[in-house]
Design an enzyme around this catalytic site. Structure first.
Site, PDB file in Angstrom:
ATOM      1  CG  ASP A  44     -43.886   2.973  -0.871  1.00 21.81           C
ATOM      2  OD1 ASP A  44     -43.906   2.360   0.117  1.00 21.81           O
ATOM      3  OD2 ASP A  44     -42.766   3.479  -0.958  1.00 21.81           O
ATOM      4  CG  HIS A  59     -42.034   4.682   9.965  1.00 21.68           C
ATOM      5  ND1 HIS A  59     -42.319   4.180   8.690  1.00 21.68           N
ATOM      6  CD2 HIS A  59     -40.993   5.756   9.096  1.00 21.68           C
ATOM      7  CE1 HIS A  59     -41.478   4.935   7.525  1.00 21.68           C
ATOM      8  NE2 HIS A  59     -40.830   5.610   8.190  1.00 21.68           N
ATOM      9  NE  ARG A 111     -40.690 -20.209   4.871  1.00 19.66           N
ATOM     10  CZ  ARG A 111     -41.136 -19.218   3.985  1.00 19.66           C
ATOM     11  NH1 ARG A 111     -42.194 -20.218   3.517  1.00 19.66           N
ATOM     12  NH2 ARG A 111     -40.822 -18.563   3.285  1.00 19.66           N
ATOM     13  CD  GLU A 126     -37.265   7.211   0.181  1.00 19.31           C
ATOM     14  OE1 GLU A 126     -36.396   5.905   0.974  1.00 19.31           O
ATOM     15  OE2 GLU A 126     -38.498   6.596  -0.683  1.00 19.31           O
ATOM     16  CD  GLU A 132     -43.694 -22.884   6.245  1.00 15.10           C
ATOM     17  OE1 GLU A 132     -44.973 -21.587   5.689  1.00 15.10           O
ATOM     18  OE2 GLU A 132     -43.465 -23.540   5.768  1.00 15.10           O
ATOM     19  CG  HIS A 185     -44.626   8.239   5.288  1.00 16.38           C
ATOM     20  ND1 HIS A 185     -45.532   7.189   5.778  1.00 16.38           N
ATOM     21  CD2 HIS A 185     -44.094   7.306   4.420  1.00 16.38           C
ATOM     22  CE1 HIS A 185     -44.748   6.146   6.549  1.00 16.38           C
ATOM     23  NE2 HIS A 185     -44.454   6.153   5.777  1.00 16.38           N
TER      24      HIS A 185
END
Length: 515
Positions: A264, A207, A70, A245, A112, A269
């Protein structure tokens, strides 16, 4: 852009076709359509990874990239944004000739997600690329967008004809995590995507599975004779899988609050790392064989009945991180002062099969911890008998095999060795293998490997829906329990997590590895 043949012998290339060591794995004619091209993931990871693939000679000459967002941009505006992202974040050296060739195939379509006209314009743009750049009608649609938009984008792809493949072309869709927020939503999301794309055309990106050390778990286990005989309950005491982290939530408050550390990180993972570490040897390394063994393990995972003893969660409080005073989670912008979302999660799991019966698996993840580290640690049982004086082995711990996923990719083996001197004293020592020191080839970034696999159509590193649903079946009862116990424990930023996590381990007579 240099050809693959020109790169061989010039630049070590780790993305080679294992069936032919002389040639790299090169994508065929294709267009990658990137939705969410203005986001952080696109700027920091996807656009640089695409350039790095081009720089390694792994994209075809006519490869084309179409951004959809957009924004009131022209093609040159998109190319400038991509140029700045590549200059800042690419891992391979910037070469003007590579960039010029790659940017010729970069186009932008404004619109959009709910605008049929914008998708009609997108359909015209990719068909024009088929004619002008020889992309062959092969399209990959990368949905780097919030899951709430998946259904409308997928329906627009169907309505506009973009999702229709022919006998001599392919269509693929790439989905970023999270794959839902519980089992029910994951199944609903899957139904939305399956209405348009068959399972073999859906690539769910995790990933972590593209990281070299993660893939090396399988290499170490099944390419060597010394490890597999001890990879079982007879020798292994327990396993620890950690993703720590040292950063907070940053600008992700809108996404993170209500999601939390377990959804998360653990659901995708860490459970994928568990599956790769615990799975049986596959018949071969085809997608179906690897995925089948992972699914067997995930279906064998058992959540302990008393989660008050087998789980812990916390929220980071104010503290010091790298010599800088940082605020607590509840003081972050956009976070409700009474939020019960956890920034640290630890769980104990067991695997009900012959290989792993009785071996606990401990998974933990957290933000604002002492340092950044992701590892899988196989902790072995103590020797049944030590023919030494008690004082000779006072500092001797348990043998361990540790896969360091990040940041220092490699493997560490911890074992007892005699201390030099006239007396018999045994102490723990480490033997290290580091990717950067052992190979001349540079290790590709995870997104390089995964984007290339999408374009080639090679799916072993992508979880299928069965794995996603099995992971939610493991996590859902834990989340339901946590929802009944109120506020998570507080822990200081820059530390090692909440005390409840240490108590969970201490009850079992064990301790977390120091982060």
């Amino acid at each position: 852009m240099p050809s693959p043949a020109e790169l061989i012998g010039i630049d070590g290339n780790p993305l080679r076709d294992p069936r032919d060591k002389r040639l790299p794995r090169v994508a065929g004619p294709s267009v990658l359509v990137l939705f969410g091209v203005t986001g952080d993931l696109s700027r920091k990871k996807l656009l640089p990874a695409i350039y790095d693939l081009a720089n390694r000679g792994l994209l075809p000459p006519g490869f084309s990239l179409v951004g959809f967002a957009r924004r009131d941009w022209e093609n040159q505006d998109f190319r400038q944004v991509a140029y700045e992202a590549v200059k800042q974040h690419a891992r391979t050296p910037f070469r003007e000739e590579v960039w010029n060739h790659l940017s010729e195939g970069m186009h932008f379509v404004p619109g959009e997600f709910n605008d049929p006209g914008a998708f009609d314009a997108l359909a015209m743009a990719v068909k024009e690329l088929d004619e002008t750049r020889g992309t062959g009608g092969n399209y990959a649609f990368y949905l780097s967008i919030p899951p709430k938009f998946f259904d409308v984008v997928v329906e627009q792809l169907q309505r506009s004809g973009l999702a229709e493949r022919t006998n001599d072309s392919w269509r693929r869709v790439v989905i970023e995590k999270p794959f839902g927020h519980d089992l029910k939503s994951a199944q609903e999301l899957n139904n939305v995507v399956h209405r348009v794309f068959p399972e073999e055309s859906i690539f769910r990106i995790d990933h972590y599975l593209g990281k070299e050390t993660v893939q090396n778990i399988l290499a170490l286990r099944f390419a060597n004779t010394m490890y597999e005989p001890i990879w079982n309950r007879s020798y292994v005491d327990h396993v620890q899988i950690t993703m720590a982290e040292d950063i907070g939530i940053g600008g992700r408050a809108g996404y993170y609050d209500g999601i939390g550390a377990a959804r998360d990180v653990i659901q995708n993972h860490l459970l994928q790392l568990l599956a790769l570490t615990a799975m049986e040897e596959p018949v071969d390394f085809s997608a179906e064989s690897v995925r089948a063994e992972k699914a067997k393990i995930l279906s064998s995972v058992r959540v302990p009945s008393d989660l008050s003893l087998a789980s812990a969660r916390g929220q980071y409080a104010a503290g010091w991180q790298g010599g800088v005073k940082v605020q607590g989670y509840l003081d972050e912008d956009g976070i409700s002062p009474d939020s019960t979302t956890e920034t640290y999660a630890a769980i104990k799991l067991e695997i009900d099969n012959r290989r792993w019966a009785g071996v606990p698996w401990y998974l933990r993840t957290g933000k604002r911890l002492s340092r950044r580290a992701t590892e899988v640690a196989m902790i072995f049982q103590r020797a049944p008998h030590l023919p030494f004086e008690a004082t000779a082995t006072e500092e001797l711990g348990q043998n361990a095999l540790v896969f360091r996923v990040q940041p220092d990719e490699g493997i560490t083996v911890r074992f007892g060795s005699k201390v030099p001197g006239p007396s018999m004293e045994v102490r723990d020592v480490n033997m290290d293998f580091a990717y950067g020191e052992s190979f001349t080839e540079s290790s590709p970034e995870a997104y390089e490997r995964l984007i290339l696999d999408v374009l080639i159509g090679d799916p072993p590193l992508f979880p299928r829906q069965e794995e996603v649903e099995l992971s939610w079946k493991i996590l859902d009862p834990i989340e339901e329990y946590w929802a009944t116990i109120g506020q998570p424990d507080q822990y200081k930023s820059g530390g090692y997590g909440p005390k409840s996590s240490d108590r969970m381990m201490k009850r079992d007579g064990r301790a977390w590895r120091r982060i």
